[in-house]
Design a protein around this motif. Sequence first.
Motif, mmCIF file in Angstrom:
data_model
loop_
_atom_site.group_PDB
_atom_site.id
_atom_site.type_symbol
_atom_site.label_atom_id
_atom_site.label_comp_id
_atom_site.label_asym_id
_atom_site.label_seq_id
_atom_site.Cartn_x
_atom_site.Cartn_y
_atom_site.Cartn_z
ATOM 1 N N TRP A 185 9.530 3.873 -4.180
ATOM 2 C CA TRP A 185 9.652 5.329 -4.015
ATOM 3 C C TRP A 185 9.936 6.020 -5.353
ATOM 4 N N ARG A 186 10.820 5.416 -6.157
ATOM 5 C CA ARG A 186 11.180 6.058 -7.426
ATOM 6 C C ARG A 186 10.006 6.082 -8.405
ATOM 7 N N SER A 187 9.031 5.211 -8.166
ATOM 8 C CA SER A 187 7.835 5.232 -9.016
ATOM 9 C C SER A 187 6.930 6.414 -8.690
ATOM 10 N N GLY A 188 7.241 7.095 -7.615
ATOM 11 C CA GLY A 188 6.428 8.234 -7.193
ATOM 12 C C GLY A 188 5.446 7.901 -6.088
ATOM 13 N N ALA A 189 5.299 6.621 -5.759
ATOM 14 C CA ALA A 189 4.370 6.213 -4.701
ATOM 15 C C ALA A 189 4.960 6.551 -3.337
ATOM 16 N N ARG A 190 4.099 6.903 -2.388
ATOM 17 C CA ARG A 190 4.519 7.206 -1.022
ATOM 18 C C ARG A 190 3.594 6.508 -0.021
ATOM 19 N N PRO A 191 3.540 5.181 -0.060
ATOM 20 C CA PRO A 191 2.672 4.483 0.896
ATOM 21 C C PRO A 191 3.234 4.566 2.311
ATOM 22 N N PRO A 192 2.404 4.341 3.330
ATOM 23 C CA PRO A 192 2.918 4.269 4.695
ATOM 24 C C PRO A 192 3.976 3.179 4.818
ATOM 25 N N LEU A 193 4.833 3.288 5.830
ATOM 26 C CA LEU A 193 5.930 2.342 5.975
ATOM 27 C C LEU A 193 5.441 0.900 6.100
ATOM 28 N N ALA A 194 4.335 0.693 6.821
ATOM 29 C CA ALA A 194 3.817 -0.666 6.968
ATOM 30 C C ALA A 194 3.420 -1.246 5.607
ATOM 31 N N ALA A 195 2.810 -0.407 4.750
ATOM 32 C CA ALA A 195 2.430 -0.870 3.422
ATOM 33 C C ALA A 195 3.667 -1.094 2.550
ATOM 34 N N LEU A 196 4.665 -0.246 2.705
ATOM 35 C CA LEU A 196 5.928 -0.435 1.988
ATOM 36 C C LEU A 196 6.554 -1.777 2.342
ATOM 37 N N HIS A 197 6.526 -2.094 3.641
ATOM 38 C CA HIS A 197 7.069 -3.378 4.089
ATOM 39 C C HIS A 197 6.337 -4.539 3.415
ATOM 40 N N ASP A 198 5.020 -4.469 3.393
ATOM 41 C CA ASP A 198 4.235 -5.555 2.789
ATOM 42 C C ASP A 198 4.563 -5.708 1.304
ATOM 43 N N GLN A 199 4.661 -4.578 0.602
ATOM 44 C CA GLN A 199 4.927 -4.631 -0.839
ATOM 45 C C GLN A 199 6.340 -5.165 -1.117
ATOM 46 N N ALA A 200 7.326 -4.690 -0.330
ATOM 47 C CA ALA A 200 8.708 -5.141 -0.534
ATOM 48 C C ALA A 200 8.858 -6.620 -0.192
ATOM 49 N N ALA A 201 8.164 -7.056 0.872
ATOM 50 C CA ALA A 201 8.224 -8.469 1.258
ATOM 51 C C ALA A 201 7.611 -9.349 0.175
#
Length: 382
Positions: A185-201
């Motif tokens: 989020w701090r990078s400025g990206a706002r992906p959908p929550l499902a995509a956020l989950h994939d990236q964080a995982a």
Amino acid sequence: MVINAQESSGTALILAAAPVGKGRLIDAASVLPALAAVPPGAFTGTAAATLIELADALDPQAVLTRVRAAVAAPGPLVFYITGQLHLDHKQRLPHLALARTTPSTLRYTALPWHWIASELKLRKPGTTTVVVDLVADADTWRQLTGDRSVLPLGYGIRLYGRIAPAPGRRTVAEPAYLKAWASIWRSGARPPLAALHDQAAAQTGGEGVLLLAVDAPPPAGSPAAPDLSGPAPVSGPAPDPLPEILGAAEAGRHREAAAAAAAWEQEALRAYGPGSPQAIHWLEVRADLARLAQDPAVSCELWMAAAEARLARRQAPDNPDVESAVDRAHHQWEHLRDPERARALAPTLIALRRRVPGRQRRALQALQLRLESLHTTTAGTN
């Protein structure tokens, strides 16, 4: 800390809690500085949002009150939880440890997971998301890996997260998964929550952990998924006019919502009989609708009736649904500002509290003290 955006269109609730001292398995609050730099709207995916932060909370009832307030808010709700899970020894139910939790006081100082599920399940399907970054002690981890439904939330609630086993002795884990969300989020990206989950995982690693991803509910008209937060499904007609009823309540049409729920309760009584799970379900819906309508007296009466109906079905006094009904009745009674009405409801509530003491050891004492105060106040005005 509560941050109010000018035109709130969503609500984010952040709960970061873990025991103080040697019982701490995760430094849950360490995620808060990273999240503090994130614009509130990013948490909910909306243009603006209300952000509620609970750090190292002490009292489960106080947390429950904040959860209820967030649940009652309009618009989407995203509930972020980081901390540690334990099972109580009596019922083998998962609890989220709070700041004062110890193994011997778990049932009284930790937040039962089914309390969270019970609050969230009455929201309109598709409007609620839960994101978790949790550590589980050895006992809970064994149960989780054998049956992931040990953390049920119910139909229509999105769930994303990571649960890891407890770290080794003298080691405290960190909420790396949620920190990864904050970094994205701090990078400025706002992906959908499902995509956020994939990236964080991907950033935090998936080996030896449980990754949870339950996406949006089925489209309207498709068969409803079973609600795992309550009793096993019973045969009968398909549920959930519930979303429409809740929609009416959220729009301020409280009489319309209450009348619809009462009609469905009568239908359940005719089809299944008094005291049936179906009838009790609609009784509890009516109780919560009264809460949403800010009518604590009616809500208290209905929750007490629901508790008595469950006890009449020979559900144990420490059954989570029975405890929840009495706790909610007590909570609504505390909100009564009419002394006469409060005194009239008190005898039934006291009798219930004696049968169902709940997890707050001084609940009965608090009830009796307030009743004495009401009598003293009335005597002083005469």
